[in-house]
Design an enzyme around this catalytic site. Sequence first.
Site, PDB file in Angstrom:
ATOM      1  N   GLY A  21       0.785  -1.030   0.069  1.00  0.00           N
ATOM      2  CA  GLY A  21       0.049  -0.048   0.109  1.00  0.00           C
ATOM      3  C   GLY A  21       0.815   1.229  -0.137  1.00  0.00           C
ATOM      4  N   GLY A  23       0.986   5.792   0.914  1.00  0.00           N
ATOM      5  CA  GLY A  23       0.076   6.955   1.506  1.00  0.00           C
ATOM      6  C   GLY A  23       0.683   8.196   1.010  1.00  0.00           C
ATOM      7  N   TYR A  25       3.256  10.046   2.056  1.00  0.00           N
ATOM      8  CA  TYR A  25       4.689  10.370   1.943  1.00  0.00           C
ATOM      9  C   TYR A  25       5.365   8.958   2.162  1.00  0.00           C
ATOM     10  CZ  TYR A  25       4.794  10.414   6.962  1.00  0.00           C
ATOM     11  OH  TYR A  25       4.644  10.129   8.328  1.00  0.00           O
ATOM     12  N   THR A  27       5.531   4.564   1.139  1.00  0.00           N
ATOM     13  CA  THR A  27       5.081   3.458   0.278  1.00  0.00           C
ATOM     14  C   THR A  27       5.361   2.025   1.267  1.00  0.00           C
ATOM     15  OG1 THR A  27       5.168   4.141  -1.779  1.00  0.00           O
ATOM     16  CG2 THR A  27       5.157   2.015  -1.642  1.00  0.00           C
ATOM     17  N   VAL A  28       4.410   1.009   1.550  1.00  0.00           N
ATOM     18  CA  VAL A  28       4.817  -0.124   2.345  1.00  0.00           C
ATOM     19  C   VAL A  28       4.976  -1.297   1.453  1.00  0.00           C
ATOM     20  CG1 VAL A  28       4.173  -1.630   4.076  1.00  0.00           C
ATOM     21  CG2 VAL A  28       3.470   0.893   4.260  1.00  0.00           C
ATOM     22  N   LYS A  44       8.238   0.198   5.462  1.00  0.00           N
ATOM     23  CA  LYS A  44       7.476   1.299   5.269  1.00  0.00           C
ATOM     24  C   LYS A  44       8.758   2.218   4.514  1.00  0.00           C
ATOM     25  CE  LYS A  44       4.545   4.779   7.272  1.00  0.00           C
ATOM     26  NZ  LYS A  44       3.734   5.156   8.373  1.00  0.00           N
ATOM     27  N   ASP A 137      -5.300   9.555  14.837  1.00  0.00           N
ATOM     28  CA  ASP A 137      -5.889   9.277  13.349  1.00  0.00           C
ATOM     29  C   ASP A 137      -6.550   7.792  13.345  1.00  0.00           C
ATOM     30  OD1 ASP A 137      -6.422   9.597  10.567  1.00  0.00           O
ATOM     31  OD2 ASP A 137      -4.279   9.089  10.160  1.00  0.00           O
TER      32      ASP A 137
END
Length: 472
Positions: A21, A23, A25, A27-28, A44, A137
């Site tokens: 996945g 986000g 800033y 990438t995992v 990550k 969050d």
Amino acid sequence: MAGSGWGLPRLDGFILTERLGSGTYATVYKAYAKKATREVVAIKCVAKKSLNKASVENLLTEIEILKGIRHPHIVQLKDFQWDNDNIYLIMEFCAGGDLSRFIHTRRILPEKVARVFMQQLASALQFLHERNISHLDLKPQNILLSSLEKPHLKLADFGFAQHMSPWDEKHVLRGSPLYMAPEMVCRRQYDARVDLWSVGVILYEALFGQPPFASRSFSELEEKIRSNRVIELPLRPQLSLDCRDLLQRLLERDPSHRISFQDFFAHPWVDLEHMPSGESLAQATALVVEAVKKDQEGDAAAALSLYCKALDFFVPALHYEVDAQRKEAIKAKVGQYVSRAEELKAIVSSSNQALLRQGTTGQELLREMARDKPRLLAALEVASAAMAKEEEAGKEQDALDLYQHSLGELLLLLAAEAPGRRRELLHTEVQNLMARAEYLKEQIKIRESHWEAESLDKEGLSESVRSSCTLQ
């Protein structure tokens, strides 16, 4: 270490494979350690060039918080590295994906499943709260599952997390609008209680299939967030009273009226007391010692209650135990206690029926004296309906709901009743009903432990446990 180039990033000691996945800033990636263990991890990967001042602060906060905590329901940060191009957070790998996908592939979750997940999330939040850490969050996308087979929740993505005491206030907008507490948008001033609102939204989505502020446009979403309307819970699916109570208290728009952290952790629906842990077996054993003592003294009702409470801890103890031999030993003990509970149940059930017959005269007299009090008469009728419902097989929860409804009215009426014979009879009736409701509640706790009893189901014991701890 070397940078990513145009392909997958390269990191000494690891082989990066598929992308899991990405986000704002980061990438995992899924990766394997090159060591003999071939440990699977999630890495990550944060591109340095994508970082502004705020994202650097978020990343440093995430590293600082995660490197200092270890909890079974928080994703573990194993290590972090960097090179000229990237910063790498080497994390525990969670094979089950995230909670958002888990919910949406099933549309909604049964209450019993949602309860187990909520228990695990509450355990993680309690651990953080004790260290004055707020996540800020919380959303299903940031809650990972250890696997799809008997999944355990793992709280992740601490980029927005903060060290916050309960009285600290912040003014910077953080989080995802669908899960963001109204005070973050309306007042731009908030404290740790925003996490409780987010928990309520997550639970609402798990039970009803979408968050309470689900909208087709951002303007519609903003209107719902800024509204003063009370969050209404759908009538379907049918939920327990405890579950609805928790949802409504979590989803209070005014943080001063919202459930407190301590009340959340202590809420009967969350039931942190019976989470599988290293203490479960010791707690069960201590209760059994008390049960045996009461049994020897001839106090059948107290002994049965204690045996049932012990079984409430034996179930999580079996889940927690990984050694097959010790598990078999626990199972054998449980079988013995179930057999004795069956015998005690017959004794107590017979005794209860006799007591109910003895109390009939007082109940009839109270009804006669309540003829001029329609509200009292109505509450007594509900109590009678509860007793009748209790006689029906499998209707224990319905009976308990009726008992609680009746007692809610009767306690108010008792407080306002003038001294006299009617007050004495009402006081006796309330005491009897409270004892029945409390006893019934203890029995239902075993029946409601669906996932916790799953291991017992496979071993053929759970039906015995449930029937032994439920009076017919």
